[in-house]
Scaffold this motif. Structure first.
Motif, PDB file in Angstrom:
ATOM      1  N   LYS A 143      -5.044  -4.250  32.531  1.00 57.11           N
ATOM      2  CA  LYS A 143      -5.603  -5.033  31.442  1.00 57.11           C
ATOM      3  C   LYS A 143      -6.624  -6.001  32.040  1.00 57.11           C
ATOM      4  N   ILE A 144      -7.871  -5.877  31.610  1.00 54.78           N
ATOM      5  CA  ILE A 144      -8.979  -6.641  32.168  1.00 54.78           C
ATOM      6  C   ILE A 144      -9.331  -7.770  31.216  1.00 54.78           C
ATOM      7  N   SER A 145      -9.418  -8.994  31.747  1.00 54.47           N
ATOM      8  CA  SER A 145      -9.781 -10.153  30.925  1.00 54.47           C
ATOM      9  C   SER A 145     -10.777 -11.026  31.679  1.00 54.47           C
ATOM     10  N   GLY A 146     -11.812 -11.441  30.983  1.00 50.93           N
ATOM     11  CA  GLY A 146     -12.818 -12.299  31.593  1.00 50.93           C
ATOM     12  C   GLY A 146     -14.144 -12.165  30.876  1.00 50.93           C
ATOM     13  N   THR A 147     -15.140 -12.877  31.364  1.00 50.41           N
ATOM     14  CA  THR A 147     -16.469 -12.875  30.756  1.00 50.41           C
ATOM     15  C   THR A 147     -17.516 -12.535  31.811  1.00 50.41           C
ATOM     16  N   LYS A 148     -18.395 -11.631  31.475  1.00 50.35           N
ATOM     17  CA  LYS A 148     -19.510 -11.250  32.341  1.00 50.35           C
ATOM     18  C   LYS A 148     -20.821 -11.554  31.615  1.00 50.35           C
ATOM     19  N   ILE A 149     -21.823 -11.980  32.370  1.00 50.30           N
ATOM     20  CA  ILE A 149     -23.115 -12.297  31.763  1.00 50.30           C
ATOM     21  C   ILE A 149     -24.219 -11.443  32.384  1.00 50.30           C
ATOM     22  N   PHE A 150     -25.363 -11.438  31.705  1.00 49.18           N
ATOM     23  CA  PHE A 150     -26.548 -10.699  32.160  1.00 49.18           C
ATOM     24  C   PHE A 150     -26.276  -9.198  32.271  1.00 49.18           C
ATOM     25  N   ILE A 151     -25.507  -8.638  31.352  1.00 50.90           N
ATOM     26  CA  ILE A 151     -25.151  -7.221  31.444  1.00 50.90           C
ATOM     27  C   ILE A 151     -26.185  -6.385  30.683  1.00 50.90           C
ATOM     28  N   SER A 152     -27.086  -5.764  31.435  1.00 49.31           N
ATOM     29  CA  SER A 152     -28.127  -4.938  30.832  1.00 49.31           C
ATOM     30  C   SER A 152     -27.501  -3.727  30.152  1.00 49.31           C
ATOM     31  N   ARG A 211     -12.014   1.048  19.328  1.00 52.72           N
ATOM     32  CA  ARG A 211     -12.616   0.099  20.248  1.00 52.72           C
ATOM     33  C   ARG A 211     -11.584  -0.397  21.257  1.00 52.72           C
ATOM     34  N   ASN A 212     -12.016  -0.473  22.509  1.00 53.63           N
ATOM     35  CA  ASN A 212     -11.234  -1.115  23.556  1.00 53.63           C
ATOM     36  C   ASN A 212     -11.403  -2.627  23.391  1.00 53.63           C
ATOM     37  N   GLY A 213     -10.749  -3.402  24.225  1.00 49.08           N
ATOM     38  CA  GLY A 213     -10.869  -4.856  24.131  1.00 49.08           C
ATOM     39  C   GLY A 213     -12.135  -5.367  24.784  1.00 49.08           C
ATOM     40  N   VAL A 214     -13.270  -4.756  24.418  1.00 51.73           N
ATOM     41  CA  VAL A 214     -14.573  -5.098  24.986  1.00 51.73           C
ATOM     42  C   VAL A 214     -15.509  -5.456  23.847  1.00 51.73           C
ATOM     43  N   SER A 215     -16.202  -6.583  23.961  1.00 50.53           N
ATOM     44  CA  SER A 215     -17.125  -6.966  22.894  1.00 50.53           C
ATOM     45  C   SER A 215     -18.322  -7.713  23.456  1.00 50.53           C
ATOM     46  N   CYS A 216     -19.409  -7.617  22.725  1.00 51.40           N
ATOM     47  CA  CYS A 216     -20.624  -8.356  23.067  1.00 51.40           C
ATOM     48  C   CYS A 216     -20.552  -9.724  22.394  1.00 51.40           C
ATOM     49  N   GLY A 217     -20.446 -10.770  23.211  1.00 51.14           N
ATOM     50  CA  GLY A 217     -20.367 -12.120  22.645  1.00 51.14           C
ATOM     51  C   GLY A 217     -21.706 -12.623  22.146  1.00 51.14           C
ATOM     52  N   SER A 218     -22.778 -12.256  22.836  1.00 49.36           N
ATOM     53  CA  SER A 218     -24.118 -12.668  22.432  1.00 49.36           C
ATOM     54  C   SER A 218     -25.135 -11.863  23.225  1.00 49.36           C
ATOM     55  N   ILE A 219     -26.371 -11.960  22.794  1.00 46.57           N
ATOM     56  CA  ILE A 219     -27.486 -11.349  23.519  1.00 46.57           C
ATOM     57  C   ILE A 219     -28.313 -12.457  24.140  1.00 46.57           C
ATOM     58  N   ASN A 257     -34.310  -4.154  25.904  1.00 40.76           N
ATOM     59  CA  ASN A 257     -33.018  -3.849  26.510  1.00 40.76           C
ATOM     60  C   ASN A 257     -32.016  -4.936  26.143  1.00 40.76           C
ATOM     61  N   ALA A 258     -30.839  -4.530  25.703  1.00 38.34           N
ATOM     62  CA  ALA A 258     -29.818  -5.474  25.255  1.00 38.34           C
ATOM     63  C   ALA A 258     -29.101  -6.072  26.458  1.00 38.34           C
ATOM     64  N   THR A 259     -29.495  -7.283  26.838  1.00 35.42           N
ATOM     65  CA  THR A 259     -28.852  -7.994  27.943  1.00 35.42           C
ATOM     66  C   THR A 259     -27.763  -8.872  27.343  1.00 35.42           C
ATOM     67  N   CYS A 260     -26.514  -8.560  27.625  1.00 35.83           N
ATOM     68  CA  CYS A 260     -25.393  -9.100  26.861  1.00 35.83           C
ATOM     69  C   CYS A 260     -24.469  -9.988  27.674  1.00 35.83           C
ATOM     70  N   VAL A 261     -23.838 -10.900  26.960  1.00 34.69           N
ATOM     71  CA  VAL A 261     -22.625 -11.559  27.443  1.00 34.69           C
ATOM     72  C   VAL A 261     -21.472 -10.673  26.984  1.00 34.69           C
ATOM     73  N   MET A 262     -20.684 -10.174  27.938  1.00 31.03           N
ATOM     74  CA  MET A 262     -19.604  -9.252  27.607  1.00 31.03           C
ATOM     75  C   MET A 262     -18.256  -9.935  27.783  1.00 31.03           C
ATOM     76  N   ASN A 263     -17.441  -9.857  26.746  1.00 35.40           N
ATOM     77  CA  ASN A 263     -16.104 -10.445  26.771  1.00 35.40           C
ATOM     78  C   ASN A 263     -15.052  -9.341  26.899  1.00 35.40           C
ATOM     79  N   TYR A 264     -14.173  -9.504  27.872  1.00 38.11           N
ATOM     80  CA  TYR A 264     -13.072  -8.561  28.091  1.00 38.11           C
ATOM     81  C   TYR A 264     -11.769  -9.274  27.753  1.00 38.11           C
TER      82      TYR A 264
END
Length: 598
Positions: A190-199, A246-254, A263-270
């Protein structure tokens, strides 16, 4: 309105005549990619770039991507249709493993096509480009089960891929990663955290998105030694391979960016997203580096690509725009003024860009072919040499080609004067798009440190010494060639400067590491100047031989190449001496001022 024409003839000349492509016909995959097949592929790729991808480049930049209330992302108009055409043509399969639906052709062919695609529409080309990097990482490190589950659909383009490294509190220092992975009874995490600049983190162009995520398993060691890599699909995948919920993955913002707006550079929430381990626990960085190295070569291509399209449009404008008279008298007496291309300083700018573009294209092809040799040759010595060249050149290509590519885009914009600052002419997009290439996939300062701190001393300096020998052997073999002297003379001086700089680091950086850091950027660019100069010398040798043999109707074309090459040797290569002088000043002055004084 801007325009674009893929430089297919230049590419083929470099591949076939300068690099001697046919000598590699014994390598796996090369036998199927005969010169006529390669030409057919590149000409079709040029059509795709010019007629499908380029027409939605400027509009895509203006529209950008939109995050919807449900967390989905809408890409610019025409992007999905262009991406579908890309996939239907099998362009993502060119160099991929036939076991998973690829065509198994040389990776160099993909690198050449990628230039056209990135010139035509850099933001759109990033979607399949990132997927190719993710495929490479999975192919090297994933289990057979994961490979069979993901690779066929990723290679076909039905699914796309991403890399998730950066977090809000850390960029290059991946040892600070906080995203956590909790083991589950079924072997998943189970992966939890926030990643940024995800092209390409979220979009509607593909059925599924496969995220490669760096995370720390609970209880893992601190720092980079405790990082693992996970494959996390956006949507669950059923046993029959179909896509589910859907898995527990979502785009929090662009991210709202300076460029590559298509290109959609996203903040990704796990949030307790289900993922599977790729490779070995706590060895994730090694696995991710496969993708990062692939991406860095792709970014180097982007630097050339933006320089090329900016140059093409600047040339057209310089031929069309009339202003002032030539210093030697009117060239268009029937008009109110002469076209600005008659002015020496305009020509200086255009020749500076063109002389870089042709050598950079050659260096990319040269390096990409070494990549193929390193993976496909049966000769251990050949594989080692080519692998060394790939490792050595990756930071040089990424750092130098993107630094100069951006500068060239700015200088091409300058040709337009005030019109270059107006969006409708399109030049501002090339400047803005080119700028990111200097930053992502390891900022260029990091590339310079990688070159000096890791690549130079690796294996006792084996790679750099092999490069010195290759260039030195070329100079020795052509010592008596008087016609080539305008190229070999400056190249020898540049090589001497590079060798002196390397020796200076050996003598002054071990005891005082700041000396290496202070000179690393200068060294990277010094290395790049010599590598590009070596390419020009190789080009000039072949061009002169072909002119002497009759040129087969291409004498003017070849003579123009020789002129652009001489420009590089006369006006650009002398910069090696300045880089050497700066390196030899060391770090004392640079480090003398307290931080508070800045």
């Amino acid at each position: 309105m801007p325009s674009y024409s893929a430089p297919v003839d230049d590419t083929l000349f470099l591949l076939n005549d300068v690099m001697g492509y046919e000598r590699l016909s014994n390598l796996r995959g090369f036998g199927d990619a005969t010169p006529d097949v390669v030409e057919a592929i590149l000409r079709e790729g040029a059509k795709l770039a010019e007629e499908v991808m380029f027409p939605v480049n400027q509009s895509g930049d203006q529209e950008g991507c939109v995050r919807n209330d449900d967390g989905t992302v809408t890409v610019p108009k025409g992007f999905k249709e262009a991406y579908d055409t890309f996939c239907e043509g099998g362009w993502g399969t060119l160099s991929a493993d036939p076991e998973y639906g690829g065509q198994g052709l040389p990776h160099a062919l993909t690198a050449m096509f990628n230039e056209y695609a990135s010139s035509a529409n850099m933001a759109l080309a990033m979607y399949p480009g990132l997927t190719a990097g993710a495929v490479a990482a999975l192919q090297v490190h994933a289990t057979d089960e994961i490979k069979q589950k993901y690779l066929p659909n990723m290679i076909s383009g039905k699914w796309t891929g991403t890399m998730n490294l950066t977090e809000p509190h850390c960029g290059t220092d991946l040892g600070m990663i906080r995203t956590k992975a909790v083991p589950q009874a079924d072997g998943s995490y189970k992966i939890s955290g926030t990643k940024i600049f995800i092209s390409a983190g979220e979009h509607g162009m593909a059925e599924n998105i496969v995220h490669l995520v760096l995370a720390r398993i609970e209880g893992a060691p601190e720092g980079v030694k405790g990082i693992s890599l996970f494959v996390v699909p956006r949507n669950e995948i059923h046993e029959d391979g179909s896509v589910g919920e859907r898995n527990g993955v979502s785009c929090g913002s662009i991210e709202h960016k300076m460029g590559i707006n298509g290109n959609a550079t996203c903040v990704m929430n796990y949030d307790d997203a289900t993922g599977w381990l790729v490779g070995t626990e706590n060895k994730g960085l090694r696995a991710m580096f496969v993708m990062m190295n692939e991406a860095r070569l792709g970014v180097a291509v982007q630097g050339l690509a933006q320089s090329e399209i900016a140059y093409q449009n600047a040339v057209e404008y310089a031929k069309d725009r009339i202003q002032g008279r030539a210093l030697t008298g009117p060239k268009s007496p029937d008009k109110a003024a002469d076209p600005i291309i008659v002015h020496p300083d305009v020509r200086r700018t255009l020749m500076q860009i063109r002389s870089f573009n042709e050598a950079a294209r050659a260096l990319i092809i040269w390096t990409a072919l070494h990549g193929d040799i390193s993976h496909r040759s049966e000769d251990e010595g050949e594989r080692q040499f080519s692998d060394d060249m790939m490792g050595l050149m990756t930071p040089v290509l990424k750092g130098v080609l993107t630094d100069i590519g951006f500068a060239n885009a700015v200088n091409a914009q300058q040709m337009y004067g005030g019109h270059g600052y107006i969006k409708e002419w399109g030049m501002d997009q090339y400047v803005r798009d080119a700028r990111i290439a200097m930053i992502y996939e390891g900022a260029n300062g990091v590339q310079a440190l990688d070159l000096v701190g890791r690549k130079l001393p690796a294996n006792g300096g084996r790679a750099v010494m092999a490069f010195f020998k290759e260039v030195g052997d070329f100079l020795k073999d052509n010592k008596e060639n008087e016609g080539l002297a305008p190229f070999t003379g400056p190249l020898k001086k540049g090589l001497d400067d590079l060798q002196q700089a390397t020796m200076w680091f050996m003598q002054n950086a071990m005891a005082k590491p700041d000396n290496a850091g202070a000179g690393s950027n200068e060294y990277m660019h010094l290395f790049g100047l010599v590598a590009l100069g070596y390419m020009w010398a190789k080009i000039a040798k072949v061009a002169q031989e072909q002119v002497s043999a009759g040129a087969n109707g291409k004498e003017d074309w070849l003579q123009n190449k020789l002129t652009f090459g001489r420009y590089y040797m006369e006006r650009t290569m002398p910069e090696t001496s300045a880089h050497l002088a700066r390196i030899q000043t060391g770090a004392d002055t640079m480090m003398a001022v307290n931080a508070e004084a800045f």
